[in-house]
Design a protein around this motif. Structure first.
Motif, PDB file in Angstrom:
ATOM      1  N   ASP A 215      53.132  25.186  49.321  1.00 24.38           N
ATOM      2  CA  ASP A 215      54.183  25.740  48.475  1.00 24.38           C
ATOM      3  C   ASP A 215      53.890  27.210  48.166  1.00 24.38           C
ATOM      4  O   ASP A 215      54.804  28.004  47.968  1.00 24.38           O
ATOM      5  N   THR A 216      52.576  27.536  48.086  1.00 23.95           N
ATOM      6  CA  THR A 216      52.146  28.859  47.628  1.00 23.95           C
ATOM      7  C   THR A 216      51.012  29.365  48.509  1.00 23.95           C
ATOM      8  O   THR A 216      50.088  28.613  48.841  1.00 23.95           O
ATOM      9  N   LEU A 217      51.077  30.659  48.850  1.00 26.24           N
ATOM     10  CA  LEU A 217      49.976  31.328  49.545  1.00 26.24           C
ATOM     11  C   LEU A 217      49.420  32.405  48.623  1.00 26.24           C
ATOM     12  O   LEU A 217      50.163  33.252  48.116  1.00 26.24           O
ATOM     13  N   ILE A 218      48.108  32.367  48.386  1.00 24.59           N
ATOM     14  CA  ILE A 218      47.438  33.380  47.586  1.00 24.59           C
ATOM     15  C   ILE A 218      46.573  34.215  48.518  1.00 24.59           C
ATOM     16  O   ILE A 218      45.765  33.673  49.281  1.00 24.59           O
ATOM     17  N   LEU A 219      46.746  35.514  48.455  1.00 24.34           N
ATOM     18  CA  LEU A 219      45.987  36.430  49.307  1.00 24.34           C
ATOM     19  C   LEU A 219      44.824  37.008  48.513  1.00 24.34           C
ATOM     20  O   LEU A 219      45.008  37.882  47.672  1.00 24.34           O
ATOM     21  N   GLY A 220      43.631  36.500  48.753  1.00 20.49           N
ATOM     22  CA  GLY A 220      42.430  37.051  48.127  1.00 20.49           C
ATOM     23  C   GLY A 220      41.734  37.956  49.108  1.00 20.49           C
ATOM     24  O   GLY A 220      40.525  37.815  49.364  1.00 20.49           O
ATOM     25  N   THR A 221      42.484  38.893  49.666  1.00 23.24           N
ATOM     26  CA  THR A 221      42.012  39.697  50.798  1.00 23.24           C
ATOM     27  C   THR A 221      41.602  41.111  50.411  1.00 23.24           C
ATOM     28  O   THR A 221      41.486  41.986  51.274  1.00 23.24           O
ATOM     29  N   GLY A 222      41.392  41.328  49.120  1.00 28.91           N
ATOM     30  CA  GLY A 222      40.799  42.578  48.684  1.00 28.91           C
ATOM     31  C   GLY A 222      41.728  43.770  48.743  1.00 28.91           C
ATOM     32  O   GLY A 222      42.948  43.648  48.652  1.00 28.91           O
ATOM     33  N   PHE A 223      41.119  44.946  48.946  1.00 32.92           N
ATOM     34  CA  PHE A 223      41.830  46.208  48.823  1.00 32.92           C
ATOM     35  C   PHE A 223      41.555  47.105  50.017  1.00 32.92           C
ATOM     36  O   PHE A 223      40.554  46.957  50.709  1.00 32.92           O
ATOM     37  N   LYS A 224      42.469  48.043  50.229  1.00 34.42           N
ATOM     38  CA  LYS A 224      42.163  49.133  51.146  1.00 34.42           C
ATOM     39  C   LYS A 224      41.056  49.964  50.500  1.00 34.42           C
ATOM     40  O   LYS A 224      41.107  50.232  49.302  1.00 34.42           O
ATOM     41  N   VAL A 225      40.084  50.379  51.279  1.00 36.24           N
ATOM     42  CA  VAL A 225      38.964  51.122  50.698  1.00 36.24           C
ATOM     43  C   VAL A 225      38.800  52.451  51.423  1.00 36.24           C
ATOM     44  O   VAL A 225      39.398  53.450  51.043  1.00 36.24           O
ATOM     45  N   ILE A 226      37.991  52.493  52.462  1.00 28.91           N
ATOM     46  CA  ILE A 226      37.724  53.753  53.154  1.00 28.91           C
ATOM     47  C   ILE A 226      38.697  53.875  54.317  1.00 28.91           C
ATOM     48  O   ILE A 226      38.354  53.644  55.479  1.00 28.91           O
TER      49      ILE A 226
END
Length: 492
Positions: A331-342
């Motif tokens: 039903d739900t997708l959670i994206l724990g894929t962090g951030f753009k960094v360098i």
């Protein structure tokens, strides 16, 4: 000219440098932020379980201790309240210009000032200080079909609290620092939870507990007691994280001790050898951002939680299909894929055009990421970054803010003394610092602890690790107080 100084970013970096400007009598400044309130990541991130990942005593300005942290590792809402407290106490509210997104910054050589383009008009300032941080642009995974998913999709950094997870079938992609905090909090609430892991994470036990009220009253009545606690936590973090990682070749036993502690923690909490094997990193400690939790591993022992290590082939309208042919419906997708960094569109987060029309992001992409003392570049006069390449020392964000602020204020004070309207770091000074960072980096865990399989955001496209400064925090602070002012040219 609108202001003497423009600060872009109203998180702790922007607030910290603003406080130092006022302390030094520089009151003509503006703090610009695209959000409607202050706090930076602690305003934007509201996911369940969000908290600091170093002891709260170290996560504050040294001159403004907070005796009211409720836990050893304070929850995110308390950090937002601390930001509000600092803004109020030091009179920063009148300097704020919120809800204003900087679209571009351009150096005007003839006028010797910076021009900031915003949707509501141009802001001009003699000096520009970027305080955007690096963990502020959520990174969506590059997985085919993500836009086709018919259910709810949300990134941990864009949490929708109105979306009820009770009883839902949830897929969570990623097992980094944010996911490590979210998973234990939602595991008991959802109907089913599948966690998709690309790379296992090193997890140390987290001695988190409530700070008793009598202790908080003692901190308030006798501030020296809290300073003593801060000194101890700083020393512990500096020894095991900073020294262990930045001087790994010299002191490899420090990281080996941490790895043994983490493996013992995993053995205690996960009796199933197959699950334990899947949760064991194949790279050395320090290659990725280290984390602490005493609730992460037990979440996978629940009957409604499954760890999935098969690679994701694609997202379907109904769920996730992995490389082994299995498809799970959610039903739900959670994206724990962090951030753009360098990356060029994150460091810097908007186009910065310096002297001779040089685009700073493109320059770094060609010439590798580096900045003198982590804060200034010859291509951009009158510009300082509070999170430039090779700036973060690793033990506390606030330690970095304070030593970088010391550097910037020395330059601004000298510019005032000389009546200078143009301040530019010399190319030879920038080159010298970069050579020193590359030399020191050879001794870090990044190049001595089997990091090839870590998928770490510490590394850039060139294979350098410019996010972390390979020195101790004390060394960085000493350099900020003693660097040669002649490394800059000051001209009228």
């Amino acid at each position: 000219m609108d202001h003497e100084v423009a600060i872009v970013g109203a998180g702790f970096s922007g607030l910290g440098i603003a406080i130092e400007l006022k302390r030094h009598g520089l009151d003509d400044f503006v703090i610009v932020d695209q959000r409607a309130d202050i706090g930076g990541v602690w305003l934007a991130n509201t996911y369940p379980g969000i908290a600091v990942d170093i002891p709260s005593a170290s996560y504050s300005f040294s001159y403004e201790p907070n005796p009211d942290w409720s836990r050893v590792f304070a929850p995110g809402a308390e950090l937002k309240r601390y930001a509000d407290h600092c803004a109020d106490k030091y009179g920063l509210r009148p300097h704020l210009r919120l809800g204003t997104r900087v679209e571009r910054a351009r150096w005007d050589e003839a006028a010797r000032l910076w021009r900031l383009a915003t949707p509501s008009g141009e802001i001009t300032a003699r000096f520009l200080i970027t305080a955007n941080g690096v963990l502020h642009q959520p990174k969506r995974p590059d997985i085919p079909g993500l836009d086709d998913f018919a259910g709810k999709v949300m990134h941990t950094a864009e949490w929708d609290a109105s979306h009820d997870l009770s009883g839902r079938r949830v897929g969570l992609i990623g097992t980094g620092a944010s996911a490590l905090q979210v998973i234990p909090r939602i595991a008991a609430e959802v109907g089913r939870l599948h966690v998709y892991q690309r790379t296992a994470i090193w997890v140390a036990p987290k001695p988190d507990f409530r700070v008793p009220r009598p202790v908080r009253r003692l901190f308030r009545a006798v501030p020296a007691t809290q300073r003593a606690v801060r000194a101890v936590t700083n020393a512990v973090v500096e020894l095991f994280l900073v020294t262990g990682i930045t001087q790994n070749r010299r002191y490899p036993f420090v990281v080996r001790v941490i790895e043994r502690v983490c493996r013992a923690h995993l053995r205690r909490q996960v009796p199933d050898p197959e699950l334990r094997r899947a949760l064991t990193p194949t790279y050395g400690f320090g290659c990725k951002r280290p984390s602490m939790s005493s609730t992460y591993y037990p979440a996978f022992l629940r009957g409604n939680v499954e760890l999935v290590t098969a690679g994701i082939e694609r997202i379907t309208p109904k769920g996730v299909r992995t490389a082994d042919g299995r498809e799970q419906e959610f039903d739900t997708l959670i994206l724990g894929t962090g951030f753009k960094v360098i990356e060029p569109d994150n460091l810097p987060p908007y186009p910065i055009t310096g002297r001779d029309g040089v685009d700073l992001g493109e320059h770094w992409a060609r010439e590798r990421y580096h900045a003198y003392e982590g804060t200034s570049v010859p291509q951009a006069p009158n510009l300082w970054m509070l999170m430039g390449p090779y700036s973060f020392t690793g033990y506390s964000w606030f330690g970095m803010i304070e030593y970088q602020s010391t550097h910037v204020l020395r330059c601004l004070t000298e510019a005032r003394r000389r009546g200078a309207t143009r301040v530019q770091v010399r190319q030879e000074a920038d080159d010298r610092f970069f050579r020193d960072m590359l030399r020191r980096a050879k001794g870090t865990a990044f190049y001595n602890n089997n990091c090839a399989s870590s998928n770490s955001y510490y590394f850039d496209a060139s294979g350098d690790a410019p996010l972390l400064r390979p020195t101790s925090t004390l060394q960085a602070l000493r350099r900020s107080r003693r660097f040669r002012l002649d490394d800059y040219s000051f001209t009228r």
